[in-house]
Write a protein that holds these residues in place. Sequence first.
Motif, PDB file in Angstrom:
ATOM      1  N   SER A   1       0.821  -1.209   0.000  1.00 12.42           N
ATOM      2  CA  SER A   1       0.000   0.000   0.000  1.00 12.42           C
ATOM      3  C   SER A   1       0.857   1.263   0.000  1.00 12.42           C
ATOM      4  O   SER A   1       0.519   2.258  -0.638  1.00 12.42           O
ATOM      5  N   VAL A   2       2.008   1.240   0.712  1.00 16.04           N
ATOM      6  CA  VAL A   2       2.861   2.431   0.769  1.00 16.04           C
ATOM      7  C   VAL A   2       3.430   2.745  -0.611  1.00 16.04           C
ATOM      8  O   VAL A   2       3.601   3.918  -0.969  1.00 16.04           O
ATOM      9  N   ASP A   3       3.707   1.703  -1.405  1.00 20.98           N
ATOM     10  CA  ASP A   3       4.230   1.932  -2.748  1.00 20.98           C
ATOM     11  C   ASP A   3       3.124   2.368  -3.706  1.00 20.98           C
ATOM     12  O   ASP A   3       3.359   3.193  -4.586  1.00 20.98           O
ATOM     13  N   MET A   4       1.920   1.839  -3.519  1.00 22.99           N
ATOM     14  CA  MET A   4       0.786   2.297  -4.319  1.00 22.99           C
ATOM     15  C   MET A   4       0.493   3.765  -4.024  1.00 22.99           C
ATOM     16  O   MET A   4       0.108   4.534  -4.896  1.00 22.99           O
ATOM     17  N   TYR A   5       0.712   4.147  -2.789  1.00 24.80           N
ATOM     18  CA  TYR A   5       0.467   5.526  -2.351  1.00 24.80           C
ATOM     19  C   TYR A   5       1.486   6.499  -2.937  1.00 24.80           C
ATOM     20  O   TYR A   5       1.147   7.614  -3.341  1.00 24.80           O
ATOM     21  N   SER A   6       2.752   6.068  -3.006  1.00 21.78           N
ATOM     22  CA  SER A   6       3.819   7.017  -3.324  1.00 21.78           C
ATOM     23  C   SER A   6       4.418   6.898  -4.723  1.00 21.78           C
ATOM     24  O   SER A   6       5.126   7.808  -5.161  1.00 21.78           O
ATOM     25  N   CYS A   7       4.186   5.793  -5.446  1.00 21.34           N
ATOM     26  CA  CYS A   7       4.861   5.622  -6.736  1.00 21.34           C
ATOM     27  C   CYS A   7       4.436   6.719  -7.716  1.00 21.34           C
ATOM     28  O   CYS A   7       3.263   7.067  -7.823  1.00 21.34           O
ATOM     29  N   ALA A   8       5.424   7.252  -8.406  1.00 23.08           N
ATOM     30  CA  ALA A   8       5.164   8.404  -9.287  1.00 23.08           C
ATOM     31  C   ALA A   8       5.758   8.242 -10.679  1.00 23.08           C
ATOM     32  O   ALA A   8       5.645   9.149 -11.504  1.00 23.08           O
TER      33      ALA A   8
ATOM     34  N   ILE B   1       4.870   0.551 -14.548  1.00 24.63           N
ATOM     35  CA  ILE B   1       5.096   1.293 -13.304  1.00 24.63           C
ATOM     36  C   ILE B   1       6.502   0.968 -12.833  1.00 24.63           C
ATOM     37  O   ILE B   1       6.878  -0.206 -12.722  1.00 24.63           O
ATOM     38  N   ARG B   2       7.285   1.996 -12.532  1.00 28.02           N
ATOM     39  CA  ARG B   2       8.671   1.807 -12.089  1.00 28.02           C
ATOM     40  C   ARG B   2       8.829   2.452 -10.715  1.00 28.02           C
ATOM     41  O   ARG B   2       8.518   3.627 -10.542  1.00 28.02           O
ATOM     42  N   TYR B   3       9.315   1.676  -9.753  1.00 30.31           N
ATOM     43  CA  TYR B   3       9.465   2.238  -8.402  1.00 30.31           C
ATOM     44  C   TYR B   3      10.474   1.434  -7.596  1.00 30.31           C
ATOM     45  O   TYR B   3      10.890   0.345  -7.992  1.00 30.31           O
ATOM     46  N   LYS B   4      10.871   1.988  -6.460  1.00 31.81           N
ATOM     47  CA  LYS B   4      11.762   1.334  -5.514  1.00 31.81           C
ATOM     48  C   LYS B   4      10.951   0.993  -4.270  1.00 31.81           C
ATOM     49  O   LYS B   4      10.321   1.878  -3.685  1.00 31.81           O
ATOM     50  N   ARG B   5      10.950  -0.265  -3.910  1.00 30.38           N
ATOM     51  CA  ARG B   5      10.115  -0.713  -2.798  1.00 30.38           C
ATOM     52  C   ARG B   5      10.522  -0.018  -1.507  1.00 30.38           C
ATOM     53  O   ARG B   5      11.679  -0.110  -1.060  1.00 30.38           O
TER      54      ARG B   5
ATOM     55  N   LYS C   1      -6.947   3.440 -14.399  1.00 30.25           N
ATOM     56  CA  LYS C   1      -7.510   4.691 -14.917  1.00 30.25           C
ATOM     57  C   LYS C   1      -8.452   5.321 -13.898  1.00 30.25           C
ATOM     58  O   LYS C   1      -8.485   6.542 -13.717  1.00 30.25           O
ATOM     59  N   LYS C   2      -9.226   4.474 -13.207  1.00 29.11           N
ATOM     60  CA  LYS C   2     -10.199   4.952 -12.216  1.00 29.11           C
ATOM     61  C   LYS C   2      -9.514   5.734 -11.101  1.00 29.11           C
ATOM     62  O   LYS C   2     -10.056   6.720 -10.591  1.00 29.11           O
ATOM     63  N   TYR C   3      -8.318   5.299 -10.711  1.00 30.68           N
ATOM     64  CA  TYR C   3      -7.624   5.927  -9.586  1.00 30.68           C
ATOM     65  C   TYR C   3      -6.384   6.701 -10.046  1.00 30.68           C
ATOM     66  O   TYR C   3      -5.437   6.888  -9.278  1.00 30.68           O
ATOM     67  N   LYS C   4      -6.390   7.167 -11.259  1.00 27.08           N
ATOM     68  CA  LYS C   4      -5.257   7.909 -11.807  1.00 27.08           C
ATOM     69  C   LYS C   4      -5.012   9.189 -11.010  1.00 27.08           C
ATOM     70  O   LYS C   4      -5.920   9.943 -10.701  1.00 27.08           O
ATOM     71  N   GLY C   5      -3.741   9.423 -10.681  1.00 26.14           N
ATOM     72  CA  GLY C   5      -3.378  10.613  -9.918  1.00 26.14           C
ATOM     73  C   GLY C   5      -2.910  11.737 -10.818  1.00 26.14           C
ATOM     74  O   GLY C   5      -2.594  11.529 -11.997  1.00 26.14           O
ATOM     75  N   ARG C   6      -2.841  12.922 -10.243  1.00 23.71           N
ATOM     76  CA  ARG C   6      -2.391  14.083 -11.018  1.00 23.71           C
ATOM     77  C   ARG C   6      -0.874  14.079 -11.179  1.00 23.71           C
ATOM     78  O   ARG C   6      -0.357  14.304 -12.265  1.00 23.71           O
ATOM     79  N   SER C   7      -0.159  13.853 -10.069  1.00 21.83           N
ATOM     80  CA  SER C   7       1.306  13.862 -10.125  1.00 21.83           C
ATOM     81  C   SER C   7       1.908  12.497  -9.861  1.00 21.83           C
ATOM     82  O   SER C   7       3.096  12.284 -10.073  1.00 21.83           O
ATOM     83  N   LYS C   8       1.102  11.555  -9.398  1.00 14.35           N
ATOM     84  CA  LYS C   8       1.568  10.201  -9.123  1.00 14.35           C
ATOM     85  C   LYS C   8       0.739   9.209  -9.932  1.00 14.35           C
ATOM     86  O   LYS C   8      -0.259   9.568 -10.558  1.00 14.35           O
TER      87      LYS C   8
ATOM     88  N   PHE D   1      -4.126   8.182  -4.512  1.00 14.32           N
ATOM     89  CA  PHE D   1      -4.320   7.896  -3.088  1.00 14.32           C
ATOM     90  C   PHE D   1      -3.678   8.954  -2.197  1.00 14.32           C
ATOM     91  O   PHE D   1      -4.177   9.245  -1.102  1.00 14.32           O
ATOM     92  N   SER D   2      -2.584   9.556  -2.633  1.00 14.90           N
ATOM     93  CA  SER D   2      -1.950  10.615  -1.847  1.00 14.90           C
ATOM     94  C   SER D   2      -2.776  11.900  -1.884  1.00 14.90           C
ATOM     95  O   SER D   2      -2.584  12.785  -1.047  1.00 14.90           O
ATOM     96  N   GLU D   3      -3.701  12.007  -2.832  1.00 14.69           N
ATOM     97  CA  GLU D   3      -4.601  13.154  -2.884  1.00 14.69           C
ATOM     98  C   GLU D   3      -5.811  12.932  -1.981  1.00 14.69           C
ATOM     99  O   GLU D   3      -6.468  13.884  -1.557  1.00 14.69           O
TER     100      GLU D   3
END
Length: 401
Positions: free
Chosen positions: A245-252, A259-263, A289-296, A300-302
């Motif tokens: 969940s923390v990575d879903m919250y913060s990945c940008a 999707i590319r991120y560091k755990r 697409k349903k949960y697409k973020g503006r900057s991430k 979820f961070s919004e």
Amino acid sequence: MATITLEIGKKNKKGVHPVTFLVCQGKNSKKRISTEISVADSELSSNGKKIKNVEKAMIVERMRRQLEDRLAALSLDLAGRNADASYIVERITATHEDIDFFTFTDEWLKHSTIKGAKNYATMLNSLEAYLGRRYLPFSTISYKTLKGFEEYLKEKPRAQSLYLGQMRHLYREAMRRYNTDYDQIIKNDPFLRYKVPRQVLKKGVRSLTLEQLLKIYHYNGRPHSRAQLARDCFILSFCLMGMNSVDMYSCADKKGDTIRYKRAKTKDRRSDEAYIEIVIQPFIKELVKKYKGRSKVFNFSERYATASTFNQNLNKGLKDVGEAVGINGLNFYQARHTFATLSRNFMRFSKSDVDEALNHVGTLDIADVYIAKDFSIINENNAKLIKAVFTPPVENTNPET
């Protein structure tokens, strides 16, 4: 670089001059160290700057050399650190008996960026409850002390492993801070003899069955409800190879359908920074697409102030989902366990491929030095898993078979 200077003070009411050392760091930071030695006028040179008394002069010189040696050994640790004279005096005058475990840990936590600082604070509170006081000199931390604390935590096996592991880490941190090549302030390490208990996990108990996973998938709650969000994120996590969940919250970082991120959990402990690339499979593109973020990647961070709040709401929502579909104690982390279990037991993927998909270090460290990273293998496996799990079986309409 800090300096140490001998000072012979003004005559006091007793008619003697106190002898001290003045530690200077920079232009404005000063701190004095008492020698507990005083000299009379007759014991001083004519200019009042040297001690003529041979015995006292030898004691002061011995103290000066010891402090200079400790300061020299400390110099590497001070490099790049904004340390004042008070901090330096604390370090070069410390003794094993003086250093308190609680005081050290409180100070260490103020400057540490370690994750789980709250757990360290909880450990201190538990240790205080066991001891009946908030004071524990390092010199008194023994095998017996540690076994007693372990016994105190016997009803909490996870706390046994976590708290005593934290104590070991802090003990070694204190040894690194105070011990030098010249002086061993903290002489004994009880953790050479005492072994921190390992938490025995019941393997697979957090995993759901395929039938339970499909019940969650078919759950249809009120639109925009917390339960529906939790269901959607559970499916997203499963289809993103157990993404936390923390990575879903913060990945940008999203390039095309990848999707590319560091755990977050392990990026600070690994040379590859726990980097992974996950392909968004067609099956979940509408959810993404349903949960697409503006900057991430996701919004979820919004919606939530912190990743912790986001995770708490997911688990609250999943409690409602679990009650609706008949799964007791449903929580978000089970998506990751279920992905791992079905990948291995249902799809028969190799354990090393499952490890890599989960972004674990794995057991093939040497091979990883030689083999270039290729995320296509685990993403192809993930596509096969999603197809096998979520594609409904084709009904047999041929009466002759």
